[in-house]
Write an enzyme that holds these catalytic residues in place. Structure first.
Site, mmCIF file in Angstrom:
data_model
loop_
_atom_site.group_PDB
_atom_site.id
_atom_site.type_symbol
_atom_site.label_atom_id
_atom_site.label_comp_id
_atom_site.label_asym_id
_atom_site.label_seq_id
_atom_site.Cartn_x
_atom_site.Cartn_y
_atom_site.Cartn_z
ATOM 1 N N HIS A 24 0.791 -1.243 0.000
ATOM 2 C CA HIS A 24 0.000 0.000 0.000
ATOM 3 C C HIS A 24 0.818 1.285 0.000
ATOM 4 O O HIS A 24 0.235 2.368 0.064
ATOM 5 C CB HIS A 24 -1.005 -0.013 1.165
ATOM 6 C CG HIS A 24 -0.352 -0.005 2.529
ATOM 7 N ND1 HIS A 24 -1.019 0.421 3.656
ATOM 8 C CD2 HIS A 24 0.888 -0.370 2.938
ATOM 9 C CE1 HIS A 24 -0.207 0.324 4.708
ATOM 10 N NE2 HIS A 24 0.932 -0.163 4.292
ATOM 11 N N HIS A 25 2.155 1.185 -0.055
ATOM 12 C CA HIS A 25 2.958 2.415 -0.169
ATOM 13 C C HIS A 25 3.340 2.714 -1.614
ATOM 14 O O HIS A 25 3.995 3.718 -1.882
ATOM 15 C CB HIS A 25 4.232 2.327 0.674
ATOM 16 C CG HIS A 25 3.963 2.137 2.125
ATOM 17 N ND1 HIS A 25 3.156 2.995 2.860
ATOM 18 C CD2 HIS A 25 4.376 1.178 3.000
ATOM 19 C CE1 HIS A 25 3.086 2.561 4.118
ATOM 20 N NE2 HIS A 25 3.807 1.464 4.215
ATOM 21 N N CYS A 26 2.963 1.833 -2.533
ATOM 22 C CA CYS A 26 3.353 2.042 -3.923
ATOM 23 C C CYS A 26 2.207 2.682 -4.693
ATOM 24 O O CYS A 26 1.061 2.251 -4.589
ATOM 25 C CB CYS A 26 3.729 0.709 -4.569
ATOM 26 S SG CYS A 26 4.401 0.925 -6.231
ATOM 27 N N ASN A 37 -0.365 5.276 1.823
ATOM 28 C CA ASN A 37 -0.265 6.456 0.944
ATOM 29 C C ASN A 37 -0.225 6.138 -0.547
ATOM 30 O O ASN A 37 -0.515 6.997 -1.372
ATOM 31 C CB ASN A 37 0.949 7.307 1.334
ATOM 32 C CG ASN A 37 2.259 6.535 1.205
ATOM 33 O OD1 ASN A 37 2.329 5.322 1.463
ATOM 34 N ND2 ASN A 37 3.314 7.221 0.812
#
Length: 356
Positions: free
Chosen positions: A142-144, A186
């Site tokens: 979920h940070h990509c 993010n």
């Protein structure tokens, strides 16, 4: 017209909608030990589920690697080209020595496992809609976002799964992301910043990575936690806000990012949730989804301790014991009136079960 993809070919109906491949695991000359991440955790989850006789090899859906063409549904060509530089991958995966390896080795030993998990998430998205629920034993990067990786996340699997569903599956036009990893999600937040079809709920430790103020603007329901938050407060907040989110907008699919880095003692998460608390949390989310008959896709995301795999397996077993995930129901779910009635009955039972 969407390109043709192997990821959407029908899975054998005898299989559980649980997606995995031995290719998920990152094992390479001990390099994986340089990251706090247990890079073999996915295989361990499957081993525990086999020991408990829940599944067998021929009953799980074999994940396939996402191709460049699949990845380009979300990612820019420029970003995928950047991954041909080992130092870029070293930065994203937070394993510095990767910078010194030839890129063909990095592609095969680090990025291929992540591409296979990404393919697994996309496959599980379709399975969830077909069968009511699906679990990808990996994924949850979920940070990509479309043009930037980070925090061990090289591909935007959550964004991809949702975009694939929107483009290829009739009747799927609204999605809710419930992100309960200890970190702010993010990546998908940046990707869906101005997309009104997506409702994002994110519960995270407000003081840790990534602290992405810009991405926070995409969160519709933001729950920021203090250091060392414990079970009682945490579960109460999750319960209240999951119910609130699903009452506010009824989506066609839920993507549940079930990170286990909320576990007490996690070096990166900074929260203090017990193993039982994690099992209960997953139960709360599945109950909310199943009682409303909303298809749910679960990905396992972050979790940096050796005991994590056992907890994920225990949680899946608990969901099964409670009848929240069921192979038979899944297979025959679509359009079968008897099953529809069963789901309605169990939904009524679930509504009566308030949070203990």
């Amino acid at each position: 017209r969407p390109h043709r993809t192997e990821l959407y070919e029908d899975a054998p109906s005898a299989c559980w909608p649980i997606v995995y491949s031995p290719d998920y695991n990152i094992t390479f000359m001990g390099l994986e030990k340089l990251h706090p991440f247990d890079a073999g955790k996915w295989g361990k989850v499957i081993s525990f589920l086999k020991e408990e006789k829940l599944i067998a090899d021929d009953l799980i859906v074999q994940a396939r690697e996402a191709t460049d063409e699949d990845l380009l549904v979300v990612h820019t060509r420029r970003y995928l080209n950047k991954l041909k530089w080992s130092f870029v991958v070293a930065t994203i995966t937070e394993i510095p020595p990767v910078a010194f390896l030839p890129n063909f080795v990095v592609q095969r030993k680090v990025l291929k496992p992540l591409r296979t998990q990404t393919g697994g998430t996309i496959m599980a998205g379709k399975l969830a809609v077909d069968r009511g629920w699906a679990i990808n034993v990996g994924g949850g990067f979920h940070h990509c976002s479309s043009d930037k990786g980070g925090g061990f996340c090289a591909y935007a699997d959550i964004t991809l799964a949702i975009k694939f569903l929107f483009e290829r599956v009739q009747g799927v036009s609204k999605a809710t992301i419930i992100d309960l990893d200890a970190h702010q999600g993010n990546g998908h937040e940046r990707d869906f910043m101005d997309d009104h079809r997506i409702y994002i709920m994110d519960v995270y430790n407000r003081y840790i990575y990534p602290g992405d103020g810009f991405a926070k603007r995409a969160i519709k329901r933001k729950v920021e936690l203090e250091w060392g938050t414990e079970d009682t407060e945490y579960l109460q907040k999750v319960h209240t806000h999951v119910e609130g989110a699903l009452n506010e907008v009824k989506p066609d699919v839920i993507v549940y990012n079930a990170g286990t880095d909320i576990l007490d003692g996690d070096p990166l998460g900074g929260l203090a949730i017990s193993p039982q608390g994690i099992v209960k949390r997953d139960e709360v989310v599945f109950k909310a989804a199943r009682s409303r008959r909303i298809p749910i896709l679960m990905v396992t995301s972050g979790g940096y301790q050796k005991r994590t795999a056992r907890i994920i397996a225990d949680s899946i077993l608990n969901l099964h014991n409670l009848g929240l995930i069921d192979k038979e129901l899944a297979i025959s779910g679509a359009g079968n009136p008897k099953v529809e009635q069963m789901i309605r009955d169990s939904a009524t039972d679930l509504t009566d079960l308030s949070l203990q």
